[in-house]
Design an enzyme around this catalytic site. Structure first.
Site, PDB file in Angstrom:
ATOM      1  N   THR A 175       7.501  -8.317  -8.901  1.00 46.96           N
ATOM      2  CA  THR A 175       7.105  -7.964 -10.270  1.00 46.96           C
ATOM      3  C   THR A 175       8.237  -8.337 -11.222  1.00 46.96           C
ATOM      4  O   THR A 175       9.410  -8.199 -10.888  1.00 46.96           O
ATOM      5  CB  THR A 175       6.829  -6.453 -10.357  1.00 46.96           C
ATOM      6  OG1 THR A 175       5.645  -6.154  -9.628  1.00 46.96           O
ATOM      7  CG2 THR A 175       6.667  -5.990 -11.800  1.00 46.96           C
ATOM      8  N   ASP A 206       1.627   0.503 -11.305  1.00 46.50           N
ATOM      9  CA  ASP A 206       2.450   1.228 -12.275  1.00 46.50           C
ATOM     10  C   ASP A 206       2.751   0.426 -13.529  1.00 46.50           C
ATOM     11  O   ASP A 206       2.953   0.992 -14.604  1.00 46.50           O
ATOM     12  CB  ASP A 206       3.771   1.649 -11.620  1.00 46.50           C
ATOM     13  CG  ASP A 206       4.643   0.450 -11.262  1.00 46.50           C
ATOM     14  OD1 ASP A 206       5.696   0.265 -11.895  1.00 46.50           O
ATOM     15  OD2 ASP A 206       4.273  -0.309 -10.350  1.00 46.50           O
ATOM     16  N   GLY A 228       4.532   0.827  -6.535  1.00 42.00           N
ATOM     17  CA  GLY A 228       3.866   1.292  -7.748  1.00 42.00           C
ATOM     18  C   GLY A 228       3.271   2.677  -7.656  1.00 42.00           C
ATOM     19  O   GLY A 228       3.326   3.450  -8.616  1.00 42.00           O
TER      20      GLY A 228
END
Length: 301
Positions: A175, A206, A228
């Protein structure tokens, strides 16, 4: 006071080459982001620039290079937020190279914060965002096939739970995110991701959840990466911002990570407080990050 910091994920690098590719990518992102800061003096534009660079780089799990769902397609999440509590986020976005720009459009052109599903698709179409049908890269296709084989062998369940629950997966979650502050004291945080490999059931991570993977207020700006589901449960980014009401960015990150360790949350954080102090930390083995502060040489890890 200008400063920008970016991250390219957290976890465990598979090889030296993997680590080098992430460092190369984040170096390019932070340099381009800071160049925007110098030219335009806008934290928002700098964050969008930096994240967009990583969305174009197949090294990262965002944009081109996103991981695949159980069905073998790509669904992306992104969010952006500034210190005035303006925020925009998208979840389950398809066929878009730069999800961060769609999240910004939600922030600037709607009365909403988070769009998903059919309405998000309509929003993208009405605003005329260019579609991209070439987002799947070879390494993600290989990973997807390997995961299907694990399910077939009974090593994992269809819904993601490992049969050997005590064994943590040695992988890197790529990410990407960025936080910046400009000379006006404006702060912005942005995060973009392809989510979790083999995700299903319309899973939302998240990154687009305000306060979990992305957050900014008058005390600071934060972007998170990692597991997440646990980051959401801890509202980790908001937790860092809460501590920045009293402490500098680094101490705030450190305190939040102690909470994360207690709950066995594999994660990484980048943060900037209202004075331009930088905070970086992770509970995982590795994390790729880089920052540039006005008048200083880039720092890259």
């Amino acid at each position: 006071m200008k400063a920008i910091i970016v991250h390219g994920g957290t976890g465990s690098f598979k090889s030296v080459t993997d680590a080098d590719e992430h460092r190369r990518g984040i170096e390019e992102a932070v340099r381009q982001g800071f160049l925007t800061l110098e030219k335009i003096n806008s934290a928002e534009e700098a964050v969008v620039t930096a994240v967009s660079v990583m969305e174009e780089d197949p090294t990262f799990n965002c944009g081109r290079g996103s991981v695949l769902t159980y069905r073998g397609d790509i669904e992306m999440d992104a969010a952006i937020m500034d210190n005035n509590l303006n925020a925009g986020a998208v979840s389950g976005l398809k066929r878009i190279l730069h999800p961060i720009t769609v999240a910004r459009a939600v922030m600037e052109q709607t009365d909403h914060v988070l769009l998903a599903g059919a309405e998000l698709e309509e929003f993208v179409t009405v605003l005329g965002f260019p579609r991209e049908d070439n987002l799947i890269v070879p390494k993600r296709l290989v990973q997807w096939k390997e995961e299907l084989e694990k399910i077939a062998r009974g090593e994992k369940t269809r819904f993601g739970k490992s049969v050997k629950l005590a064994k943590k997966a040695e992988e890197y979650h790529s990410t990407c995110g960025a936080v910046a502050i400009d000379d006006h004291g404006r702060m912005t945080a942005g995060t973009s991701t392809g989510g979790m490999m083999m995700k299903s059931f319309g899973r939302v991570g998240d990154s687009p959840i305000i306060g979990a993977g992305t957050y900014a207020d008058s005390f600071g700006a934060v972007s998170a990466t990692g597991h997440g589901e646990k980051i959401m449960k801890l509202t980790l980014s908001r937790l860092v911002a809460f501590f920045m009401e009293q402490y500098p960015a680094q101490k705030s990150v450190d305190i939040a990570l102690e909470r994360a360790r207690y709950f066995d949350c594999e994660c990484g954080l980048i943060a900037l407080d209202r004075y331009g102090n930088i905070g970086i930390g992770h509970t995982s083995k590795d994390m790729s990050w880089a920052f540039i502060k006005d008048g200083h040489a880039p720092v890259i890890f």
